[in-house]
Structure formats: structure tokens, C-alpha cells
Write an enzyme that holds these catalytic residues in place. Sequence first.
Site, mmCIF file in Angstrom:
data_model
loop_
_atom_site.group_PDB
_atom_site.id
_atom_site.type_symbol
_atom_site.label_atom_id
_atom_site.label_comp_id
_atom_site.label_asym_id
_atom_site.label_seq_id
_atom_site.Cartn_x
_atom_site.Cartn_y
_atom_site.Cartn_z
ATOM 1 N N HIS A 160 64.875 49.854 0.894
ATOM 2 C CA HIS A 160 64.020 48.789 0.481
ATOM 3 C C HIS A 160 64.280 47.581 1.549
ATOM 4 O O HIS A 160 63.512 47.333 2.193
ATOM 5 C CB HIS A 160 64.379 48.127 -0.570
ATOM 6 C CG HIS A 160 63.484 47.054 -1.243
ATOM 7 N ND1 HIS A 160 62.367 47.094 -2.031
ATOM 8 C CD2 HIS A 160 63.773 45.791 -0.896
ATOM 9 C CE1 HIS A 160 61.878 45.857 -1.897
ATOM 10 N NE2 HIS A 160 62.720 45.095 -1.423
ATOM 11 N N GLU A 161 65.768 47.483 1.517
ATOM 12 C CA GLU A 161 66.178 46.417 2.418
ATOM 13 C C GLU A 161 66.180 46.569 4.103
ATOM 14 O O GLU A 161 65.682 45.753 4.875
ATOM 15 C CB GLU A 161 67.645 46.046 2.387
ATOM 16 C CG GLU A 161 68.074 45.486 0.984
ATOM 17 C CD GLU A 161 67.150 44.239 0.390
ATOM 18 O OE1 GLU A 161 66.517 43.649 1.286
ATOM 19 O OE2 GLU A 161 66.959 44.152 -0.739
ATOM 20 N N HIS B 167 62.715 45.582 5.196
ATOM 21 C CA HIS B 167 62.611 44.103 5.663
ATOM 22 C C HIS B 167 63.254 43.964 6.821
ATOM 23 O O HIS B 167 62.923 43.233 7.746
ATOM 24 C CB HIS B 167 63.544 43.322 4.648
ATOM 25 C CG HIS B 167 62.950 43.030 3.234
ATOM 26 N ND1 HIS B 167 61.582 42.459 3.132
ATOM 27 C CD2 HIS B 167 63.181 43.332 2.045
ATOM 28 C CE1 HIS B 167 61.328 42.137 1.829
ATOM 29 N NE2 HIS B 167 62.213 42.755 1.126
ATOM 30 N N GLU C 266 57.302 42.110 1.909
ATOM 31 C CA GLU C 266 57.384 42.950 0.884
ATOM 32 C C GLU C 266 56.647 44.331 1.058
ATOM 33 O O GLU C 266 57.129 45.282 0.739
ATOM 34 C CB GLU C 266 56.978 42.244 -0.275
ATOM 35 C CG GLU C 266 57.552 43.246 -1.447
ATOM 36 C CD GLU C 266 59.178 43.155 -1.912
ATOM 37 O OE1 GLU C 266 59.944 43.889 -2.558
ATOM 38 O OE2 GLU C 266 59.944 42.162 -1.065
#
Length: 491
Positions: free
Chosen positions: A256-257, A260, A286
Site C-alpha cells: 500500500h505505501e 504512494h 490513494e
Amino acid sequence: MTAYDDLMAHQRETQALAQVMGRLGWDQETMMPRGAAPQRGEEMAALESVLHARRTDPRIADWLGAINEPKLDEAGRANLRHIRRSFDRASKVPAALAARIARVTSEAQGIWAEARANDDFKSFVPTLSEVLSLKREEGQALAMGGDVYDAMLDDYEPGTTGAELEAMFGALRPELSTLRAAVREAEAPPRLTGTFDENAQMKLTRQLARSFGYDMSHGRVDKAVHPFSSGSGLDVRITTRTNETDPFNCFYSTIHEVGHAAYEQGIDRNYLLTPLGQGVSMGVHESQSRIYENQIGRSRAFTGWLFGQMKDAFGDFGVSDAETFYRIVNRVSDGFIRTEADELQYNLHVLMRFDLERALVAHDLQVNDLEAAWNDRFEADFGYPVDKASNGVLQDVHWSVGLIGYFPTYSLGNVYAGCLHDALRRDVPELDAQLAQGDTTAATGWLNQNVQKHGGLYEPKEVIEKASGQPPSESPLLSYLKGKFSELYAI
């Protein structure tokens, strides 16, 4: 073009100082000694004062007035759009208020952490009340008589209103609740059991970060209580966390990170330290983290490859085959924590926060009553009561640091990811064959070319429409979730 050159030189220094302030925030989450919090608050306030002065410098208006905009290229015009917006917003907020918000929210983070550790919301009420009051004051200054929540939301998702989100989320919520109810009645996949060495988790999680294109020569992976990504351009850092009984928490937090971070690392280097050199909105940001984590990272093809990597890292860990592993990864489970929620239930957590924070801003809900309101709404939406404050109203850091208007961008990002995933599948028909080999380059390359490299060149909705070929809509996300979980749960 002297005026434009002077403006961009000023902007470059401002962006560089903002990156320094961001690095202080990273340090506060990862390395800073606990006792340093009061001093860090003063440091953050001092930097915010400098940044506010630069963002409201009267010369900006003079430079903007002297520039012959039609002679600029597309990037130049986009830079002016961002600078005008920033100057207009910053000029409406008194410098003393901006500095006070920076100081109070920096100190509030430590107070929140202590209250969370003690499951004591009442001890946090005075601090949260002060933060909310200051942010309301800022919102009123920005709104100039308009909707205060919309003014707050504009910091994170320019061009979107609370009313638009209310309509979109109003379409999402009943569909998700119906699907969730059907899934809960069906036979569930098994759970992952056992213990998984945390050093081995970190080794594999760094491998996963690299497999999704994270450039470790311009980044690093550290541990934090609340995973996050920080920075842009040549220095983009991520954090994750480990749990010896739940390695998925580590792996999928990392993926997830990385979504980003890949966005920030993938922006055209010509935009470095300019307004275009960072993600255009938190919703678009996101969309990258969620499509990396879910549509790619939790796909049947990719989890088949991850199953093999886990066997290499942990030996026989009690899962017999890749299909069972896929079902375990995507199991819908009861839980309190938003960041640990499966993709079916995740948005229900966000929609609750969106409604609560709008009520707080509108004075329809008082901070003293927030914990009870949270608990009532959670039980209504999820069917079981909150057991303690750290699993409820104190679980997220956002409100303590003044990020009011941020929560809805998580669900908006999921909506955007649904649109992008449709287009990705259309344009890369061989995607699953590549993911089954652990090769994400076609997927991440498509996202870079269609979303990431543009940085702030386009408006948020424009980015998604250009990439997907359609205006943003919740329909692709709902179709994806219904298809995936209906097949998984045979409903």
C-alpha cells in the site's frame, strides 16, 4: 519570462523547505525520542511560520500579474494554477493561526498516542477540542461564508465537495452492506495461523517493495505504529509494521505505501520541487496505493506467486496450495481497525468517519459525545460493539494532527482505483500471466504512464478520466467487489 523565472525560483525554495518540514514529521513517527515532543512542536511552528510567510509573500501577486500566461507551455500554466490556488488559500489564513495549528497538532500527536495506549478518550478530549476549534477557524477563513467542510476538503481533494461525496458514498454504502451481509452468511475460508519471524517478514517485505518498483536508492523502509509514506522526488520514504501472527499486515501495508511512494518517485523529474512535482490530490494518491494493494496485490495471479515466496521465507506454514492461500488473503473477517480491514468492508469504516467529522465541523456533534457516537455507528454498521477506545475512536492519528477532510479521500481513492483497474485490464490483457510470475512491471508501468508521471499537471478528476476513459464513478468498484467476493464465497 523574468517574472515567471523569479516566481519559480521562489517556489522551488518554498517546496524545499516544505520537504524539510516533512522530514521532521517522518522523524517524529520513526526516530524521535518521546521526550522531544514539546521542542518538536516549536520547531514545526517555526518552520510553518516561515512557509506561511513565503506562501503569502506579496511579490507572488506581482509576479503572477506580470506573467504573460498564454506564452507558457502546458506545464507552466499548470504551475500557475497551483501557485494561484496556494497563494489565495494561504493569504486567507492569519500567520499566527497557521503557526498555532502547526504547534498544537504536533504536540497533540503525542497526547493522542498516550491516550490510545491507555484506552482513555476522555484524556484526549481537551486536546481534540482545541485542534477542532483551530481547524474550524481556519476553515471559516478559507470558506469566506461558504461551506466550511468543503473548504477543509479542498486541501486534500481540490474540486470535490462534501455533497458530491455524500451522493457517491450514499450509492456505495447500501450495496456494500448487502454484499457484506451475504458474505457473512456464507462459509468462510480458513484463517492463517502460526507465528512468522518478524525479521523474515521485513526481509520479504523489502523484496515486495522492490517487486512493485520502489527505488530503494531514493527511499527506505522503516517501522512505525501507523504505516505511512513521506516525501517526494529524490527522497521518498515508507514505513510498515510487523505482527508475528499476521504477516499480511506487514506485506500489504508495505505494498500500500509503495503505491504512494511509486507515485511520488514516478513523477516527471522535470517537475522536481515545483507544484507539479507531487501527487495532485489525496484521492488520486490513494488510487495508487489501493490498486497496488488490492486489485494487483490481492489478485489470484499475484497471490499465487506470493504463496511461493512465503514458503521460501517461512517453510511449511500450514497452507496447502495457492488457491487456498488466495482465499485466506481475501478472507472477510470481523475487526475494528480500518487499516486492517479487507477490501469489502474497508469503505464502511471510511464512510463512518466521513459522516462523523462532517457532524463535528457543523457543530452537530460535540467532541465530548464523539466516542459514544462512534460506538453507536460502528455497532449499527458492523453488528458488534467496540471493545475499547484504541479499537474505536482513538485508532486513527488523523484528527489529532488536524487532517479533517482527509478521510473521505480513502474511499474516493478506491473509487478511482476501480476506474483505473477496468482500463488496466482492457489495455494489458496478459496482466495475470505476468503477475503470476511476480512481474508487476506491465501494471506499474501502465499506472506510471497514465497517472503517476503527470504529478500535478492535471486536475484530480481529469487525471482519472484521461487514464480510464470515463468520468469517475463508483460503478466499476462495485462491479469488481461484487464479482470477486461472489465468486470467492459462492453467493
